[in-house]
Design a protein around this motif. Sequence first.
Motif, PDB file in Angstrom:
ATOM      1  N   GLU A  73      -0.682 -12.129  -6.724  1.00  0.00           N
ATOM      2  CA  GLU A  73      -0.238 -13.416  -7.253  1.00  0.00           C
ATOM      3  C   GLU A  73       0.988 -13.875  -6.481  1.00  0.00           C
ATOM      4  OE1 GLU A  73       0.827 -13.069 -11.337  1.00  0.00           O
ATOM      5  OE2 GLU A  73       2.587 -11.808 -10.956  1.00  0.00           O
ATOM      6  N   LYS A  74       1.131 -15.179  -6.378  1.00  0.00           N
ATOM      7  CA  LYS A  74       2.302 -15.738  -5.698  1.00  0.00           C
ATOM      8  C   LYS A  74       3.531 -15.439  -6.521  1.00  0.00           C
ATOM      9  CE  LYS A  74       3.467 -18.399  -2.109  1.00  0.00           C
ATOM     10  NZ  LYS A  74       4.860 -17.903  -2.007  1.00  0.00           N
ATOM     11  N   GLN A  75       4.571 -14.982  -5.863  1.00  0.00           N
ATOM     12  CA  GLN A  75       5.822 -14.677  -6.541  1.00  0.00           C
ATOM     13  C   GLN A  75       6.984 -15.081  -5.637  1.00  0.00           C
ATOM     14  OE1 GLN A  75       7.284 -10.502  -7.242  1.00  0.00           O
ATOM     15  NE2 GLN A  75       6.939 -11.068  -9.390  1.00  0.00           N
ATOM     16  N   GLY A  76       7.625 -16.166  -5.981  1.00  0.00           N
ATOM     17  CA  GLY A  76       8.713 -16.661  -5.158  1.00  0.00           C
ATOM     18  C   GLY A  76       8.238 -17.006  -3.762  1.00  0.00           C
ATOM     19  N   ASP A  77       8.881 -16.432  -2.750  1.00  0.00           N
ATOM     20  CA  ASP A  77       8.500 -16.674  -1.360  1.00  0.00           C
ATOM     21  C   ASP A  77       7.461 -15.672  -0.849  1.00  0.00           C
ATOM     22  OD1 ASP A  77      10.260 -18.792  -1.215  1.00  0.00           O
ATOM     23  OD2 ASP A  77      11.928 -17.543  -0.535  1.00  0.00           O
ATOM     24  N   GLY A  78       7.006 -14.782  -1.733  1.00  0.00           N
ATOM     25  CA  GLY A  78       6.047 -13.774  -1.301  1.00  0.00           C
ATOM     26  C   GLY A  78       4.916 -13.599  -2.286  1.00  0.00           C
ATOM     27  N   THR A  95      -8.053  11.272   4.685  1.00  0.00           N
ATOM     28  CA  THR A  95      -8.646  10.402   3.677  1.00  0.00           C
ATOM     29  C   THR A  95      -7.707  10.328   2.489  1.00  0.00           C
ATOM     30  OG1 THR A  95     -10.823  11.244   4.348  1.00  0.00           O
ATOM     31  CG2 THR A  95     -10.727   9.921   2.345  1.00  0.00           C
ATOM     32  N   GLY A  96      -7.361   9.117   2.073  1.00  0.00           N
ATOM     33  CA  GLY A  96      -6.372   8.984   1.021  1.00  0.00           C
ATOM     34  C   GLY A  96      -6.719   7.958  -0.034  1.00  0.00           C
ATOM     35  N   SER A  97      -5.942   7.984  -1.098  1.00  0.00           N
ATOM     36  CA  SER A  97      -5.999   6.954  -2.128  1.00  0.00           C
ATOM     37  C   SER A  97      -4.679   6.183  -2.085  1.00  0.00           C
ATOM     38  CB  SER A  97      -6.218   7.574  -3.510  1.00  0.00           C
ATOM     39  OG  SER A  97      -5.189   8.504  -3.815  1.00  0.00           O
ATOM     40  N   LEU A  98      -4.754   4.885  -2.290  1.00  0.00           N
ATOM     41  CA  LEU A  98      -3.587   4.015  -2.203  1.00  0.00           C
ATOM     42  C   LEU A  98      -3.327   3.381  -3.560  1.00  0.00           C
ATOM     43  CD1 LEU A  98      -4.493   2.111   1.118  1.00  0.00           C
ATOM     44  CD2 LEU A  98      -3.322   4.311   0.878  1.00  0.00           C
ATOM     45  N   VAL A  99      -2.086   3.466  -3.998  1.00  0.00           N
ATOM     46  CA  VAL A  99      -1.689   2.858  -5.263  1.00  0.00           C
ATOM     47  C   VAL A  99      -0.687   1.742  -4.976  1.00  0.00           C
ATOM     48  CG1 VAL A  99      -0.543   3.209  -7.480  1.00  0.00           C
ATOM     49  CG2 VAL A  99      -2.062   4.977  -6.559  1.00  0.00           C
ATOM     50  N   LEU A 100      -0.970   0.576  -5.525  1.00  0.00           N
ATOM     51  CA  LEU A 100      -0.059  -0.563  -5.413  1.00  0.00           C
ATOM     52  C   LEU A 100       0.422  -0.902  -6.818  1.00  0.00           C
ATOM     53  CD1 LEU A 100      -2.791  -1.374  -3.355  1.00  0.00           C
ATOM     54  CD2 LEU A 100      -0.834  -2.617  -2.398  1.00  0.00           C
ATOM     55  N   ASP A 101       1.627  -0.490  -7.110  1.00  0.00           N
ATOM     56  CA  ASP A 101       2.195  -0.661  -8.440  1.00  0.00           C
ATOM     57  C   ASP A 101       3.344  -1.666  -8.373  1.00  0.00           C
ATOM     58  OD1 ASP A 101       2.990  -0.429 -11.059  1.00  0.00           O
ATOM     59  OD2 ASP A 101       3.827   1.584 -10.851  1.00  0.00           O
ATOM     60  N   ASN A 102       3.008  -2.913  -8.690  1.00  0.00           N
ATOM     61  CA  ASN A 102       3.997  -3.979  -8.659  1.00  0.00           C
ATOM     62  C   ASN A 102       4.655  -4.090  -7.281  1.00  0.00           C
ATOM     63  OD1 ASN A 102       5.327  -6.105 -10.003  1.00  0.00           O
ATOM     64  ND2 ASN A 102       7.110  -4.816 -10.419  1.00  0.00           N
ATOM     65  N   VAL A 103       3.808  -4.097  -6.246  1.00  0.00           N
ATOM     66  CA  VAL A 103       4.277  -4.160  -4.853  1.00  0.00           C
ATOM     67  C   VAL A 103       4.544  -5.609  -4.462  1.00  0.00           C
ATOM     68  CG1 VAL A 103       3.607  -3.797  -2.451  1.00  0.00           C
ATOM     69  CG2 VAL A 103       3.077  -2.062  -4.178  1.00  0.00           C
ATOM     70  N   THR A 104       5.716  -5.858  -3.919  1.00  0.00           N
ATOM     71  CA  THR A 104       6.085  -7.200  -3.470  1.00  0.00           C
ATOM     72  C   THR A 104       6.136  -7.233  -1.945  1.00  0.00           C
ATOM     73  OG1 THR A 104       7.391  -7.601  -5.472  1.00  0.00           O
ATOM     74  CG2 THR A 104       7.825  -9.028  -3.581  1.00  0.00           C
ATOM     75  N   VAL A 105       5.432  -8.187  -1.348  1.00  0.00           N
ATOM     76  CA  VAL A 105       5.417  -8.342   0.106  1.00  0.00           C
ATOM     77  C   VAL A 105       5.831  -9.769   0.447  1.00  0.00           C
ATOM     78  CG1 VAL A 105       3.653  -6.583   0.477  1.00  0.00           C
ATOM     79  CG2 VAL A 105       2.958  -8.951   0.092  1.00  0.00           C
ATOM     80  N   PRO A 106       6.417  -9.967   1.628  1.00  0.00           N
ATOM     81  CA  PRO A 106       6.829 -11.326   2.021  1.00  0.00           C
ATOM     82  C   PRO A 106       5.642 -12.222   2.313  1.00  0.00           C
ATOM     83  CG  PRO A 106       7.184  -9.768   3.812  1.00  0.00           C
ATOM     84  CD  PRO A 106       6.799  -8.958   2.623  1.00  0.00           C
ATOM     85  N   PHE A 131      -3.783  -8.611   3.006  1.00  0.00           N
ATOM     86  CA  PHE A 131      -2.329  -8.483   3.061  1.00  0.00           C
ATOM     87  C   PHE A 131      -1.953  -7.241   3.868  1.00  0.00           C
ATOM     88  CE2 PHE A 131      -3.441 -10.649  -0.810  1.00  0.00           C
ATOM     89  CZ  PHE A 131      -2.495 -11.670  -0.954  1.00  0.00           C
ATOM     90  N   LEU A 132      -0.955  -7.381   4.724  1.00  0.00           N
ATOM     91  CA  LEU A 132      -0.435  -6.244   5.479  1.00  0.00           C
ATOM     92  C   LEU A 132       0.711  -5.627   4.694  1.00  0.00           C
ATOM     93  CD1 LEU A 132      -0.446  -7.771   9.088  1.00  0.00           C
ATOM     94  CD2 LEU A 132      -2.102  -6.177   8.087  1.00  0.00           C
ATOM     95  N   VAL A 133       0.509  -4.383   4.258  1.00  0.00           N
ATOM     96  CA  VAL A 133       1.510  -3.698   3.452  1.00  0.00           C
ATOM     97  C   VAL A 133       2.011  -2.492   4.247  1.00  0.00           C
ATOM     98  CG1 VAL A 133       2.000  -2.535   1.275  1.00  0.00           C
ATOM     99  CG2 VAL A 133       0.335  -4.417   1.348  1.00  0.00           C
ATOM    100  N   GLY A 170       6.321   2.666   2.994  1.00  0.00           N
ATOM    101  CA  GLY A 170       7.691   2.616   2.484  1.00  0.00           C
ATOM    102  C   GLY A 170       7.990   1.425   1.599  1.00  0.00           C
ATOM    103  N   THR A 171       7.059   0.494   1.490  1.00  0.00           N
ATOM    104  CA  THR A 171       7.268  -0.640   0.593  1.00  0.00           C
ATOM    105  C   THR A 171       7.352  -0.119  -0.841  1.00  0.00           C
ATOM    106  OG1 THR A 171       6.032  -2.118   2.065  1.00  0.00           O
ATOM    107  CG2 THR A 171       6.331  -2.836  -0.214  1.00  0.00           C
ATOM    108  N   PRO A 172       8.364  -0.500  -1.604  1.00  0.00           N
ATOM    109  CA  PRO A 172       8.496  -0.010  -2.988  1.00  0.00           C
ATOM    110  C   PRO A 172       7.233  -0.272  -3.810  1.00  0.00           C
ATOM    111  CG  PRO A 172      10.516  -1.108  -2.304  1.00  0.00           C
ATOM    112  CD  PRO A 172       9.512  -1.355  -1.205  1.00  0.00           C
ATOM    113  N   GLY A 173       6.783   0.760  -4.499  1.00  0.00           N
ATOM    114  CA  GLY A 173       5.600   0.645  -5.335  1.00  0.00           C
ATOM    115  C   GLY A 173       4.303   0.986  -4.623  1.00  0.00           C
ATOM    116  N   PHE A 174       4.368   1.170  -3.309  1.00  0.00           N
ATOM    117  CA  PHE A 174       3.176   1.488  -2.529  1.00  0.00           C
ATOM    118  C   PHE A 174       3.192   2.963  -2.174  1.00  0.00           C
ATOM    119  CE2 PHE A 174       1.143   1.534   1.861  1.00  0.00           C
ATOM    120  CZ  PHE A 174      -0.150   1.510   1.363  1.00  0.00           C
ATOM    121  N   THR A 175       2.194   3.709  -2.655  1.00  0.00           N
ATOM    122  CA  THR A 175       2.118   5.147  -2.394  1.00  0.00           C
ATOM    123  C   THR A 175       0.717   5.521  -1.910  1.00  0.00           C
ATOM    124  OG1 THR A 175       1.557   5.595  -4.715  1.00  0.00           O
ATOM    125  CG2 THR A 175       3.888   5.736  -4.089  1.00  0.00           C
ATOM    126  N   ALA A 176       0.672   6.542  -1.087  1.00  0.00           N
ATOM    127  CA  ALA A 176      -0.595   7.056  -0.559  1.00  0.00           C
ATOM    128  C   ALA A 176      -0.669   8.551  -0.824  1.00  0.00           C
ATOM    129  CB  ALA A 176      -0.701   6.780   0.934  1.00  0.00           C
TER     130      ALA A 176
END
Length: 386
Positions: free
Chosen positions: A150-155, A212-223, A187-189, A192-198
């Motif tokens: 979802e759009k959030q501010g400038d990101g 081979t991994g699993s990716l979790v995006l927990d309230n991740v904010t990107v520009p 989206f390019l994430v 080290g982005t907060p909330g992004f874990t592998a």
Amino acid sequence: MFKGIDYYDIENDLPRATRQLRDTIRSFVDREVLPVIREHYRVGTFPRQLVPRLAELGAFTAGLTGGDRPPLDSVTYGLLMQELERGDSALRSFASVQGALVMYPIRAFGSKAQQERWLPLLASGRAIGCFGLTEPGGGSDPAAMSTWAEKQGDGYRLQGYKMWITNGTIADVALIWAKLDGAVRGFLVERGTPGFTASEITGKLSHRASDTGSLVLDNVTVPAGSILPKAGGLKNALACLDQARYGIAWGALGAAQACFDEVLAFTGQRQTFGRPLAARQLVQAKLADMLTEITKGQLLALQLARLREAGRLRPEQVCLAKRNNVRMALEVARTAREMLGANGISDGYQSMRHLCNLESVDTYEGTYEVHTLAIGRDLTGISAFS
């Protein structure tokens, strides 16, 4: 050095430059991949030390389409994928993800700033990428994804979970596909982005040398600059998969050739009842059948390359090639394992490793059944998916 399986003398008509590059990749696999891949398969690690060499050989940029003409023609690219998978599916998968699933969409759908930043890093192997489309509840049906943005501010804010992601835990950047206002966007994430874990997926019995991994995006904010501006729907994500499937159709030939070459040598040397196994009628029949199917797969891949070069390649044609060649390679590997007898279950031989890997290749980038229905829809005009 491995001499290849070319019963119909297909490669004799190829340009000298193509054959020379094929031989360079073949030598790389013989000298640098095969001596180390068994141990990596045993312990379940990816041979990252080979990434710079793969970059030097052009494995990440060779098959790029979109924009300028690709630096290598489609046959040369296919042969490169073939030789990498002859070593191990992990090598071909890494190259497919890096080039076809990450670099291709950045090149085709990304902004100039994204291209200038990421393409040189990815092409040189200084950065590693992964492709986040599959989810725990949606592999064959990517439209059912639950990851959203979802759009959030400038990101943008992203929330979701991705599963079975090749290069997932070693990637510096992940291309995440998520629903934004009802449309699938990329989206390019960055790592080290907060909330992004592998996290690594353990317990695999196939593709053990692949990360081979699993990716979790927990309230991740990107520009704002992280979204691929020209990717406006699921069709763009699927276009990336078509690029990878093309390489898989060729790669499977490499695995099949490795198994055939191994069992041909084994049956010629192994003695039973005073004669080599190769003297037995049943053995010769199996070898003839294996060779026939490999040759048919080679001819199919060659025509696929011609269609690609001419700009006439349709997704359903790629589906047919991936469906046929991977299932063919799987059957060749099974037959080779059987003909090796008890030796076939030992990792002192290649066939069982290729057999296990091909079980994964048969599933990812579209299962055999999904490709069957895609072809059926193309033939009848009626979708059996819903």
